[in-house]
Scaffold this motif. Structure first.
Motif: not given
Length: 178
Positions: A115-128
Motif C-alpha cells: 500500500d505504501l509503494v502504491l500510494s507513493l508511486v503515481p499510477d502512470d500505467g507503467s508495467v512495473t
C-alpha cells in the motif's frame, strides 16, 4: 535525492506452531530467497545509510539471510511500529527519518508495504507499477526515489526505479505448484 528501498520479509513457515504471529520463522524457501535478494542488493551495489525494520522473527531471519547474501553485516534499527504497520504508519516513520540519511532500507510486512509503494508511486500505467499492484510477494524489493527530503514525500511523489521478486532472479523461488 532520497532513495527508499522497501523489502517485504521472506516466506514464513505456517507449519511451525508458535504462540504468536510475531514469532513465526521463515521456511526453507524463505531462507533461500533472503540470500538471493541479498546477493541482488550486493550485485547492484546498493548501499544503505540506515536500515529500519520490524522486529518480528521472520524479518529478523530475512535480514540475516540478506546479510549472508550481501556479504556484509547489516546495522539494523528495530522499530516495533513497523510490525504489521499500515501505509500511513510507515509514512509517518519515513517522515521521521533524519536528512543525514539518503539511502534507506525499510523491511516489514504486507499489506502495508504494498500500500505504501502504491500510494507513493503515481499510477502512470507503467508495467512495473502494475506489477506491484498485481502482487507484492514475499522477499520482494521495491526501490523508489524523489527529490527533496524525507518529510516532503507525498502521495504520487516518488519514482519507482525497480521492483524485483525472488522468482525474477531464481525461477525455483516462484509460486509453489499444486
Amino acid at each position: 535525492m532520497k532513495t527508499l528501498t522497501v523489502l517485504r520479509h521472506a516466506k514464513s513457515g505456517w507449519d511451525d506452531h508458535v504462540a504468536r504471529d510475531f514469532d513465526r520463522p521463515l521456511n526453507p524457501k524463505g531462507h533461500r530467497a533472503a540470500q538471493v535478494m541479498g546477493r541482488h542488493l550486493r550485485d547492484r551495489q546498493y548501499r544503505f545509510d540506515r536500515i529500519v525494520a520490524s522486529p518480528a522473527q521472520r524479518v529478523v531471519e530475512t535480514l540475516a539471510g540478506v546479510a549472508d547474501g550481501y556479504g556484509e553485516a547489516l546495522t539494523i534499527d528495530w522499530d516495533r511500529r513497523l510490525y504489521l504497520a499500515s501505509a500511513a504508519t510507515l509514512l509517518d516513520c519515513i517522515h521521521e527519518l533524519s536528512d543525514v540519511h539518503d539511502q534507506v532500507l525499510m523491511v516489514g510486512h504486507n499489506p502495508g508495504l504494498e500500500d505504501l509503494v502504491l500510494s507513493l508511486v503515481p499510477d502512470d500505467g507503467s508495467v512495473t507499477r502494475d506489477a506491484v499492484e498485481a502482487k507484492y510477494p514475499t522477499a520482494t524489493i521495491a526501490r523508489m526515489s524523489w527529490d527533496g527530503d524525507w518529510t516532503t514525500i507525498r502521495t504520487g511523489g516518488a519514482t519507482l526505479e525497480s521492483f524485483v521478486r525472488p522468482r525474477d532472479l531464481d525461477p525455483s523461488l516462484g509460486p509453489d505448484e499444486f
